[in-house]
Scaffold this motif. Structure first.
Motif, PDB file in Angstrom:
ATOM      1  N   ALA A 151     -77.179 -23.403   3.186  1.00 56.80           N
ATOM      2  CA  ALA A 151     -76.280 -24.481   3.624  1.00 56.80           C
ATOM      3  C   ALA A 151     -76.686 -25.804   2.978  1.00 56.80           C
ATOM      4  O   ALA A 151     -75.828 -26.597   2.542  1.00 56.80           O
ATOM      5  CB  ALA A 151     -76.314 -24.589   5.145  1.00 56.80           C
ATOM      6  N   GLU A 152     -77.994 -26.058   2.909  1.00 60.01           N
ATOM      7  CA  GLU A 152     -78.468 -27.281   2.253  1.00 60.01           C
ATOM      8  C   GLU A 152     -78.064 -27.302   0.782  1.00 60.01           C
ATOM      9  O   GLU A 152     -77.619 -28.333   0.260  1.00 60.01           O
ATOM     10  CB  GLU A 152     -79.989 -27.386   2.385  1.00 60.01           C
ATOM     11  CG  GLU A 152     -80.486 -27.522   3.818  1.00 60.01           C
ATOM     12  CD  GLU A 152     -82.000 -27.577   3.884  1.00 60.01           C
ATOM     13  OE1 GLU A 152     -82.640 -27.359   2.824  1.00 60.01           O
ATOM     14  OE2 GLU A 152     -82.546 -27.817   4.973  1.00 60.01           O
ATOM     15  N   LYS A 153     -78.223 -26.148   0.125  1.00 64.68           N
ATOM     16  CA  LYS A 153     -77.909 -26.076  -1.296  1.00 64.68           C
ATOM     17  C   LYS A 153     -76.412 -26.225  -1.554  1.00 64.68           C
ATOM     18  O   LYS A 153     -75.995 -26.936  -2.469  1.00 64.68           O
ATOM     19  CB  LYS A 153     -78.412 -24.746  -1.852  1.00 64.68           C
ATOM     20  CG  LYS A 153     -78.164 -24.566  -3.341  1.00 64.68           C
ATOM     21  CD  LYS A 153     -78.720 -23.237  -3.821  1.00 64.68           C
ATOM     22  CE  LYS A 153     -78.453 -23.039  -5.316  1.00 64.68           C
ATOM     23  NZ  LYS A 153     -78.966 -21.725  -5.789  1.00 64.68           N
ATOM     24  N   LEU A 154     -75.598 -25.553  -0.734  1.00 69.98           N
ATOM     25  CA  LEU A 154     -74.154 -25.560  -0.962  1.00 69.98           C
ATOM     26  C   LEU A 154     -73.560 -26.949  -0.728  1.00 69.98           C
ATOM     27  O   LEU A 154     -72.726 -27.417  -1.517  1.00 69.98           O
ATOM     28  CB  LEU A 154     -73.482 -24.527  -0.048  1.00 69.98           C
ATOM     29  CG  LEU A 154     -71.955 -24.432  -0.148  1.00 69.98           C
ATOM     30  CD1 LEU A 154     -71.526 -24.058  -1.561  1.00 69.98           C
ATOM     31  CD2 LEU A 154     -71.429 -23.406   0.854  1.00 69.98           C
ATOM     32  N   GLU A 157     -59.924 -18.421   3.700  1.00 70.91           N
ATOM     33  CA  GLU A 157     -60.259 -19.315   2.590  1.00 70.91           C
ATOM     34  C   GLU A 157     -59.770 -20.720   2.892  1.00 70.91           C
ATOM     35  O   GLU A 157     -58.650 -20.909   3.399  1.00 70.91           O
ATOM     36  CB  GLU A 157     -59.633 -18.795   1.294  1.00 70.91           C
ATOM     37  CG  GLU A 157     -60.215 -17.462   0.851  1.00 70.91           C
ATOM     38  CD  GLU A 157     -59.664 -17.000  -0.481  1.00 70.91           C
ATOM     39  OE1 GLU A 157     -58.836 -17.746  -1.065  1.00 70.91           O
ATOM     40  OE2 GLU A 157     -60.050 -15.910  -0.946  1.00 70.91           O
ATOM     41  N   THR A 158     -60.614 -21.684   2.599  1.00 70.98           N
ATOM     42  CA  THR A 158     -60.283 -23.079   2.874  1.00 70.98           C
ATOM     43  C   THR A 158     -61.098 -23.971   1.949  1.00 70.98           C
ATOM     44  O   THR A 158     -61.791 -23.499   1.036  1.00 70.98           O
ATOM     45  CB  THR A 158     -60.585 -23.405   4.353  1.00 70.98           C
ATOM     46  OG1 THR A 158     -60.155 -24.742   4.627  1.00 70.98           O
ATOM     47  CG2 THR A 158     -62.068 -23.275   4.663  1.00 70.98           C
ATOM     48  N   LEU A 159     -61.016 -25.275   2.197  1.00 72.29           N
ATOM     49  CA  LEU A 159     -61.765 -26.256   1.417  1.00 72.29           C
ATOM     50  C   LEU A 159     -62.777 -26.950   2.310  1.00 72.29           C
ATOM     51  O   LEU A 159     -62.489 -27.249   3.472  1.00 72.29           O
ATOM     52  CB  LEU A 159     -60.826 -27.297   0.796  1.00 72.29           C
ATOM     53  CG  LEU A 159     -59.888 -26.826  -0.315  1.00 72.29           C
ATOM     54  CD1 LEU A 159     -58.972 -27.968  -0.740  1.00 72.29           C
ATOM     55  CD2 LEU A 159     -60.682 -26.324  -1.522  1.00 72.29           C
ATOM     56  N   ARG A 160     -63.950 -27.204   1.773  1.00 72.39           N
ATOM     57  CA  ARG A 160     -64.966 -27.997   2.458  1.00 72.39           C
ATOM     58  C   ARG A 160     -65.527 -28.997   1.455  1.00 72.39           C
ATOM     59  O   ARG A 160     -65.327 -28.855   0.251  1.00 72.39           O
ATOM     60  CB  ARG A 160     -66.073 -27.100   3.007  1.00 72.39           C
ATOM     61  CG  ARG A 160     -65.609 -26.190   4.161  1.00 72.39           C
ATOM     62  CD  ARG A 160     -65.275 -26.991   5.384  1.00 72.39           C
ATOM     63  NE  ARG A 160     -64.797 -26.139   6.484  1.00 72.39           N
ATOM     64  CZ  ARG A 160     -63.534 -26.060   6.835  1.00 72.39           C
ATOM     65  NH1 ARG A 160     -62.610 -26.736   6.154  1.00 72.39           N
ATOM     66  NH2 ARG A 160     -63.170 -25.318   7.860  1.00 72.39           N
ATOM     67  N   LYS A 161     -66.209 -30.005   1.941  1.00 74.93           N
ATOM     68  CA  LYS A 161     -66.712 -31.042   1.038  1.00 74.93           C
ATOM     69  C   LYS A 161     -68.226 -31.136   1.120  1.00 74.93           C
ATOM     70  O   LYS A 161     -68.840 -30.893   2.161  1.00 74.93           O
ATOM     71  CB  LYS A 161     -66.080 -32.391   1.365  1.00 74.93           C
ATOM     72  CG  LYS A 161     -66.528 -32.985   2.690  1.00 74.93           C
ATOM     73  CD  LYS A 161     -65.952 -34.382   2.878  1.00 74.93           C
ATOM     74  CE  LYS A 161     -66.436 -35.002   4.194  1.00 74.93           C
ATOM     75  NZ  LYS A 161     -65.922 -36.367   4.395  1.00 74.93           N
ATOM     76  N   THR A 162     -68.836 -31.510  -0.011  1.00 74.72           N
ATOM     77  CA  THR A 162     -70.281 -31.675  -0.081  1.00 74.72           C
ATOM     78  C   THR A 162     -70.645 -33.099   0.302  1.00 74.72           C
ATOM     79  O   THR A 162     -69.793 -33.937   0.605  1.00 74.72           O
ATOM     80  CB  THR A 162     -70.778 -31.362  -1.497  1.00 74.72           C
ATOM     81  OG1 THR A 162     -70.226 -32.337  -2.402  1.00 74.72           O
ATOM     82  CG2 THR A 162     -70.335 -29.978  -1.930  1.00 74.72           C
ATOM     83  N   ARG A 163     -71.929 -33.379   0.278  1.00 70.86           N
ATOM     84  CA  ARG A 163     -72.402 -34.716   0.625  1.00 70.86           C
ATOM     85  C   ARG A 163     -71.876 -35.768  -0.338  1.00 70.86           C
ATOM     86  O   ARG A 163     -71.595 -36.905   0.052  1.00 70.86           O
ATOM     87  CB  ARG A 163     -73.926 -34.733   0.642  1.00 70.86           C
ATOM     88  CG  ARG A 163     -74.531 -36.029   1.142  1.00 70.86           C
ATOM     89  CD  ARG A 163     -76.025 -35.895   1.321  1.00 70.86           C
ATOM     90  NE  ARG A 163     -76.581 -37.061   1.993  1.00 70.86           N
ATOM     91  CZ  ARG A 163     -77.849 -37.185   2.363  1.00 70.86           C
ATOM     92  NH1 ARG A 163     -78.685 -36.190   2.117  1.00 70.86           N
ATOM     93  NH2 ARG A 163     -78.275 -38.276   2.969  1.00 70.86           N
ATOM     94  N   SER A 164     -71.707 -35.341  -1.588  1.00 72.91           N
ATOM     95  CA  SER A 164     -71.197 -36.279  -2.597  1.00 72.91           C
ATOM     96  C   SER A 164     -69.684 -36.430  -2.539  1.00 72.91           C
ATOM     97  O   SER A 164     -69.114 -37.199  -3.314  1.00 72.91           O
ATOM     98  CB  SER A 164     -71.622 -35.801  -3.986  1.00 72.91           C
ATOM     99  OG  SER A 164     -71.064 -34.522  -4.269  1.00 72.91           O
TER     100      SER A 164
END
Length: 574
Positions: A256-259, A301-308
């Protein structure tokens, strides 16, 4: 206080109670015996003296009577445990029996004497101016009883200590497993779950150790299972989140941290909505509401966002965590898989399919061109060569007896035309064997091997085949594979024996699968080294593999240094 000391103390108290009770009963019995003894002695003494006084009253008078009585009492001495006192009419003591010589000078303790002395009144016998007083004296009997009590006390004390020591030894021996139990528990608390206790002969301790060992085994297995689970979670390529019913993140794994590009404690005290784009937060809200109704959501299936802020395509699965006993909801498990690799794989697969289709088209077109070229060579060049040979033969026949130069030249032309015809025929066979069109794969391979055997006599070729059912495209591809493998064996393997086998098999365990045609080509040559085998286009292996894969088949190459090579091509049959 330890259990062993408590049990010993209890045994001691019980023994003291028993000894005390026995002592009380014994003292009461002593008191009763002394009373009965004194009563009996008094009765005998009174009767004896009464008889004597009656006789003296008859036979003697006055002073003689007192004298006779005193003399009698002196001779009589002390009567058992009684003191006898003779008094005259005015109360003067005429005689007192002597003290007892039995255990003279010794007396029982006053408290003991007071406790066991019976209440027996003195007895007086009147005798005409004289009185004979009989006083019971139980001191000797009490002293005997006291000596007996002392002996019993000594015996009781000895018995008490011996019994205590014996019980202490028995209890210590019986409780010896407790020490190993405590040591085992201490080792367990230190994390040594391999601790096991031996079996004990005592049934209760055997049951305890059996349960202890079962508990240790269960804990060890549980810890191992938890470790495997933790290892699986930590090494999982899927991002895992555990949240409460409000979506607050309680746990996350390294994936989870990496993704999502959060490091360390980045998810601490954060809500799962953090990883969702603003326009898709309603998805998480709906999932959390469904969790309260014990509803899970399969992967979607969906969209998620990273920290950036980068959006990524993911597959997400939402499952409630339920307490089995109370059926209450403890939280929510989010399993999120990155679809980037899947998309890349799909793209690669699509490109590979396109490449295979292109390869198939190219090979099909190439075979068509080979076929057309073979037909052109056969129909055009072959006819011209045949015409040249016919004309030259005619010239040679006419000039046989004439011009020698013409005859020599014409025979040379005939010979050259024959060689050209044979060369063209070989080229046509390599381009598109006529027998492949007319008689199929097996006959074509048989003819090819016969031709090769004539050319390469130093090599022993063997061929075996079963009847197969393939379309033209598959037959052509298998022929090209066999052709390439035979050329490689002849040119590079230095083999003395080359075998070709065509077999038909069927997966009996999976009846609906189509039969499989297997082409096996093997030799006893020098083999192919790994370095050469890994060169993509070495020996045409890349082309061979692509042909087989385009037909939905597999290619297996087995080779050992100086032990030959075996190539197995398998394709579906009709």
């Amino acid at each position: 206080m330890s259990l062993r000391l408590r049990i010993n103390l209890l045994v001691s108290i019980l023994m003291i109670i028993f000894i005390g009770s026995t002592a009380i009963l014994q003292i009461q019995d002593i008191r009763k015996q002394i009373r009965e003894e004194m009563a009996a002695g008094t009765k005998v003494t009174v009767k004896l003296l009464s008889i004597f006084l009656s006789n003296t009253q008859i036979s003697a008078l006055g002073k003689n009577r007192e004298t006779d009585l005193v003399l009698f009492l002196k001779n009589l001495g002390r009567v058992r445990a009684h003191e006898i006192i003779l008094r005259n009419g005015i109360g003067d003591i005429l005689y007192v029996s002597p003290p007892s010589k039995y255990k003279a000078g010794r007396y029982a303790p006053e408290w003991f004497s007071n406790f066991v002395t019976p209440k027996i009144a003195p007895f007086t016998i009147p005798a005409k101016g004289l009185s004979l007083q009989i006083l019971p004296d139980p001191s000797r009997a009490i002293l005997d009883a006291w000596d007996e009590v002392i002996d019993l006390v000594i015996l009781a004390i000895a018995f008490f200590f011996i019994l205590n020591l014996w019980s202490f030894w028995i209890i210590s021996r019986a409780f010896s497993p407790i020490k190993s139990l405590v040591e085992g528990l201490e080792l367990m608390t230190k994390g040594n779950l391999q601790t096991r206790l031996p079996n004990y002969p005592i049934a209760e301790f055997h049951a305890v150790t059996k349960r202890f060992n079962q508990m240790a085994t269960a804990l060890e297995l549980g810890i191992k299972e938890n470790n495997r689970l933790a290892l699986s979670i930590n090494q999982s390529s899927d991002a895992l989140f555990l949240t409460n019913t409000d979506g607050m993140i309680n746990f996350w794994n390294p994936a989870a941290e990496k993704l999502f590009e959060y490091q360390g404690e980045g998810f601490r005290n954060q809500n799962i909505r953090l990883i969702s784009p603003n326009n898709l937060i309603h998805e998480i809200d709906t999932n959390l509401e469904n969790i309260l109704n014990l509803e899970h959501r399969d992967a979607f299936e969906t969209l998620r966002k990273t920290r950036s802020g980068r959006k990524i395509e993911v597959s997400e699965k939402v499952t409630p965590i339920v307490e089995p006993e109370t059926n209450s909801i403890l939280g929510t498990l989010f399993v999120i898989r990155d679809l980037s690799e899947k998309r890349a794989a799909e793209k690669t697969k699509l490109e590979l399919e396109k490449n295979r289709e292109l390869t198939t088209v190219v090979q099909k077109r190439l075979e068509e061109e080979r076929k057309a070229l073979a037909m052109e060579l056969h129909d055009e060049l072959g006819q011209y060569v045949t015409a040249i040979k016919t004309i030259a033969t005619s010239i040679a026949n006419r000039s046989k007896d004439g011009d020698k130069k013409v005859y020599s030249s014409s025979t040379a032309i005939v010979s050259a035309a024959g060689q050209i015809y044979d060369a063209v025929h070989n080229i046509i066979r390599r381009l598109r064997p006529i027998t492949l069109e007319r008689f199929g794969l097996i006959e074509t391979l048989k003819e090819t091997i016969d031709e090769l055997q004539k050319i390469h006599e130093e090599i022993n070729f063997t061929f075996s085949a079963k009847k197969i059912n393939l379309n033209k495209e598959s037959e052509i591809s298998l022929f090209r594979v066999a052709q390439e493998c035979l050329n490689n064996a002849i040119k590079h393997s230095k083999a003395k024996n080359v075998s070709i086998d065509i077999n038909l098999t069927k997966e009996t365990l999976v009846p609906f699968l189509k039969p499989i045609t297997i082409l096996t080509i093997s030799d006893d040559g020098i083999g192919i080294s790994n370095n050469r085998l890994n060169i993509p286009d070495r020996f045409g292996l890349k082309g061979i593999r692509e042909r087989i894969q385009n037909l939905g088949g597999t290619l297996v190459i087995e080779t050992n240094r100086n032990r030959g090579t075996k190539i197995v091509a398998s394709i579906p049959s009709l």
